[in-house]
Scaffold this active site. Structure first.
Site, PDB file in Angstrom:
ATOM      1  N   ASP A   1       0.826  -1.203   0.000  1.00  8.34           N
ATOM      2  CA  ASP A   1       0.000   0.000   0.000  1.00  8.34           C
ATOM      3  C   ASP A   1       0.864   1.259   0.000  1.00  8.34           C
ATOM      4  O   ASP A   1       1.891   1.304   0.670  1.00  8.34           O
ATOM      5  CB  ASP A   1      -0.907  -0.022   1.246  1.00  8.34           C
TER       6      ASP A   1
ATOM      7  N   HIS B   1       2.983   3.385  -9.205  1.00  6.77           N
ATOM      8  CA  HIS B   1       2.798   1.943  -9.381  1.00  6.77           C
ATOM      9  C   HIS B   1       4.051   1.301  -9.997  1.00  6.77           C
ATOM     10  O   HIS B   1       4.427   0.192  -9.647  1.00  6.77           O
ATOM     11  CB  HIS B   1       1.562   1.662 -10.233  1.00  6.77           C
TER      12      HIS B   1
ATOM     13  N   LEU C   1      11.358 -19.663  -5.860  1.00  6.70           N
ATOM     14  CA  LEU C   1      10.361 -19.036  -4.992  1.00  6.70           C
ATOM     15  C   LEU C   1       9.109 -18.861  -5.833  1.00  6.70           C
ATOM     16  O   LEU C   1       9.207 -18.621  -7.034  1.00  6.70           O
ATOM     17  CB  LEU C   1      10.870 -17.670  -4.504  1.00  6.70           C
TER      18      LEU C   1
END
Length: 226
Positions: free
Chosen positions: A15, A32, A126
């Site tokens: 956030d 972003h 991962l």
């Protein structure tokens, strides 16, 4: 007193991209994009720290109510991520998968997602799970429907298996940007997660901030209600 076992799964609400952009007098899409840079940095750090799965909240079902311009920018960002970052992700051995209601995303974004899944499916260092157009309540409803349709016993284990991230325990739940709420993210899966809230906006959240949380996790005691 038992030291915590090594964390395997970390979930993050990333956030603060918009606020970071405003603070720096930049257009929101720049926030972003900077957020993607932060994400790549944290993914690499997680891999070094032997985390097996990172689940990140990129776009919630509630985000559709934002300005069209910004929603479009977020959708374009998916393609930006694919075009610009996919190679780096592959070089790091990262497998990508996605949760959320992907059928409602624009076709171009869906194609980008398919490409990510296809090109990373055999990588094992991962798993990066990206939540797009995700909402936990709808995830819970879907899980209940799945169990009903498959006619299997409704119990905790089967229920968690039917949720979108499966029965994997989320060890650490992080939210950046200063707000202390869960925002309809993974509600069924975080019953025993350790919660961490950082005041830093996501684009400012660094490798060291992440490592500090992993270290603090190891100091906490998890009793699982016992």
């Amino acid at each position: 007193y038992n030291l915590m076992p090594e964390p395997k799964t970390v979930a993050i609400i990333m956030d603060g991209n918009r606020r970071w952009a405003k603070k720096n007098n930049l257009p929101i899409p720049s926030g972003h994009r900077k957020g993607i840079e932060s994400l790549i940095e944290i993914v690499k750090t997680a891999k070094k720290s032997k985390i097996e799965r990172l689940i990140v909240y990129a776009f919630s079902t509630e985000n559709w109510s934002r300005d069209n311009f910004e929603v479009n920018a977020l959708m374009n960002l998916i393609n930006f991520g694919v075009d610009v970052k996919l190679n780096e992700i592959k070089e790091n051995g990262i497998k990508l998968d996605f949760i959320g209601n992907l059928d409602d995303l624009p076709e171009k974004a869906q194609k980008g997602i398919d490409k990510c899944i296809r090109e990373t499916k055999d990588l094992t260092e991962l798993t990066l799970t990206v939540a797009l157009n995700y909402g936990a309540i709808s995830d819970i409803l879907k899980a209940a429907k799945t169990i009903n349709e498959k006619n299997i016993e409704l119990n905790e284990e089967n229920f968690l298996k039917a949720t979108q991230i499966g029965e994997q325990e989320v060890d650490i739940f992080i939210r950046t940007g200063g707000d202390k709420r869960l925002s309809n993210f993974l509600l069924a899966n975080i019953g025993y997660s350790e919660l961490f809230f950082s005041d830093k906006l996501w684009p400012e959240f660094s490798r060291n901030d992440f490592i500090q949380i992993l270290d603090e996790f190891k100091e906490r005691q998890r009793r699982f209600g016992k």
